[in-house]
Enzyme design. Structure first.
Site, PDB file in Angstrom:
ATOM      1  N   GLY A  13       0.815  -1.208   0.000  1.00  0.00           N
ATOM      2  CA  GLY A  13       0.000   0.000   0.000  1.00  0.00           C
ATOM      3  C   GLY A  13       0.846   1.254   0.000  1.00  0.00           C
ATOM      4  O   GLY A  13       0.567   2.217   0.709  1.00  0.00           O
ATOM      5  N   ARG A  16       0.611   5.847  -1.931  1.00  0.00           N
ATOM      6  CA  ARG A  16       0.259   7.155  -1.377  1.00  0.00           C
ATOM      7  C   ARG A  16       0.165   7.042   0.143  1.00  0.00           C
ATOM      8  O   ARG A  16       0.301   5.972   0.711  1.00  0.00           O
ATOM      9  CB  ARG A  16      -1.079   7.635  -1.949  1.00  0.00           C
ATOM     10  CG  ARG A  16      -2.228   6.705  -1.610  1.00  0.00           C
ATOM     11  CD  ARG A  16      -3.545   7.139  -2.230  1.00  0.00           C
ATOM     12  NE  ARG A  16      -3.565   6.905  -3.669  1.00  0.00           N
ATOM     13  CZ  ARG A  16      -4.659   7.042  -4.419  1.00  0.00           C
ATOM     14  NH1 ARG A  16      -5.792   7.429  -3.846  1.00  0.00           N
ATOM     15  NH2 ARG A  16      -4.618   6.802  -5.710  1.00  0.00           N
ATOM     16  N   VAL A  63      -2.832  -7.845  -2.254  1.00  0.00           N
ATOM     17  CA  VAL A  63      -2.421  -8.683  -1.123  1.00  0.00           C
ATOM     18  C   VAL A  63      -3.509  -9.630  -0.657  1.00  0.00           C
ATOM     19  O   VAL A  63      -3.261 -10.465   0.219  1.00  0.00           O
ATOM     20  CB  VAL A  63      -1.930  -7.829   0.073  1.00  0.00           C
ATOM     21  CG1 VAL A  63      -0.706  -7.016  -0.313  1.00  0.00           C
ATOM     22  CG2 VAL A  63      -3.048  -6.940   0.608  1.00  0.00           C
ATOM     23  N   ASN A  89       0.928  -2.324   5.360  1.00  0.00           N
ATOM     24  CA  ASN A  89       0.189  -1.067   5.372  1.00  0.00           C
ATOM     25  C   ASN A  89      -1.048  -1.098   4.483  1.00  0.00           C
ATOM     26  O   ASN A  89      -1.996  -0.354   4.719  1.00  0.00           O
ATOM     27  CB  ASN A  89       1.099   0.084   4.939  1.00  0.00           C
ATOM     28  CG  ASN A  89       0.321   1.365   4.712  1.00  0.00           C
ATOM     29  OD1 ASN A  89      -0.131   2.005   5.658  1.00  0.00           O
ATOM     30  ND2 ASN A  89       0.147   1.751   3.446  1.00  0.00           N
ATOM     31  N   TYR A 165     -14.290  -1.690   9.378  1.00  0.00           N
ATOM     32  CA  TYR A 165     -12.904  -1.227   9.485  1.00  0.00           C
ATOM     33  C   TYR A 165     -12.356  -1.406  10.892  1.00  0.00           C
ATOM     34  O   TYR A 165     -11.268  -1.970  11.083  1.00  0.00           O
ATOM     35  CB  TYR A 165     -12.804   0.241   9.063  1.00  0.00           C
ATOM     36  CG  TYR A 165     -11.407   0.803   9.129  1.00  0.00           C
ATOM     37  CD1 TYR A 165     -10.434   0.398   8.212  1.00  0.00           C
ATOM     38  CD2 TYR A 165     -11.051   1.729  10.104  1.00  0.00           C
ATOM     39  CE1 TYR A 165      -9.145   0.904   8.268  1.00  0.00           C
ATOM     40  CE2 TYR A 165      -9.773   2.246  10.159  1.00  0.00           C
ATOM     41  CZ  TYR A 165      -8.821   1.835   9.248  1.00  0.00           C
ATOM     42  OH  TYR A 165      -7.542   2.333   9.311  1.00  0.00           O
ATOM     43  N   LYS A 169      -9.189  -3.970  12.129  1.00  0.00           N
ATOM     44  CA  LYS A 169      -7.943  -3.527  12.748  1.00  0.00           C
ATOM     45  C   LYS A 169      -7.757  -4.131  14.135  1.00  0.00           C
ATOM     46  O   LYS A 169      -6.627  -4.376  14.581  1.00  0.00           O
ATOM     47  CB  LYS A 169      -7.907  -1.999  12.811  1.00  0.00           C
ATOM     48  CG  LYS A 169      -7.660  -1.339  11.466  1.00  0.00           C
ATOM     49  CD  LYS A 169      -6.306  -1.727  10.889  1.00  0.00           C
ATOM     50  CE  LYS A 169      -5.962  -0.966   9.641  1.00  0.00           C
ATOM     51  NZ  LYS A 169      -4.605  -1.292   9.107  1.00  0.00           N
TER      52      LYS A 169
END
Length: 262
Positions: A13, A16, A63, A89, A165, A169
């Site tokens: 990732g 950016r 990925v 990332n 999300y 995480k």
């Protein structure tokens, strides 16, 4: 001499945002770096051109495909001889659920199953596939290594309207704690790194209100602790959580997520 002279890193990732900032810091410190992104080859090529040397390998790679992750490690080894550092990332955020997620929370039952699956596959499965690919090789070669998983605050993990999300995480943090324990005797370290607040990356919608935009952290805040975790200075540190807004040379180790192993 740079702090990472002779080191080889993979940063997923990296087109950016946080990934790009980390890759740029590693290049500046002397490392050779493979940078990946699922889309936008042009962004990766631009990063390679900025370096102006042969120390950057740019790969368009998803990925969420375990075979692709194996290929990333193989191509990096073929190009640079070995791998020392993996930065997980690559991730997908809440903008895929709703462009207005910061101001209008989406309840979990309103999330499309396909979107839920996409975010979880990228944020949980992707780091597993990449870590598995590098660790199996490190163990075979009896090499040391550093895995850096990019996390978020505990508040974000539990924030209303942040499914899937936040849960993804939280899963990555739990996985990091387990991996650190299982790899402690192999001299392979696993740590969590996070900015310490909402950050100006592609995960933030362009239409975010100006007052919120003004409070965003810049991706470069993560560079110094990312270099530390990749360097020999952190060889004894594993199972820890480093927050960039709190990090300093005097407070390098962050907080333990696993007690008694590093």
């Amino acid at each position: 001499m740079g702090k990472l002279d002779g080191k080889v890193a993979i940063v997923t990732g990296a087109g950016r945002g946080i990934g790009r900032a980390i890759a740029e810091a590693y290049i500046q410190e002397g490392a050779s770096v493979t940078v990946t992104a699922a889309r936008e080859q042009a962004e990766l090529d631009q990063l390679a051109k900025l370096d102006g040397s042969e120390r950057v390998l740019a790969l368009l790679a998803d990925v969420t495909n375990p075979e692709t992750c194996e290929q990333i490690v193989d191509q990096t080894t073929k190009r640079f001889g070995h791998v020392d550092i993996l930065v997980n990332n690559a991730g997908r955020g809440m903008k895929y659920v709703s462009a207005s997620f910061l101001t209008e929370p989406t309840r979990f039952w309103e999330v499309e199953p396909s979107v839920w699956r996409m975010i979880v596959e990228t944020n949980v499965d992707g780091p597993f596939y990449m870590a598995r690919a590098v660790v199996t090789r490190w163990l075979q070669q009896q090499r040391e290594g550093s895995i850096i998983n990019i996390g978020v605050s505990y508040e974000t993990m539990k924030r209303r309207g942040f499914s899937p999300y936040g849960p993804s995480k939280a899963a990555l943090e739990a996985a990091s704690a387990i991996w650190a324990q299982e790899l402690s005797e192999a001299r392979i370290r696993v740590n969590i790194l996070l900015p310490g607040g909402a950050t100006n990356t592609g995960m933030v919608p362009a239409q975010t209100p100006a007052d919120l935009q003004a409070r965003l952290l810049q991706p470069e805040i993560i560079q110094a602790p990312a270099v530390f975790l990749a360097s020999d200075a952190s060889r004894e540190l594993t199972g820890h959580r480093l927050i960039a807004t709190e990090w300093s040379a005097e407070r390098q180790e962050g907080r333990a997520i696993v007690e008694g192993i590093g």
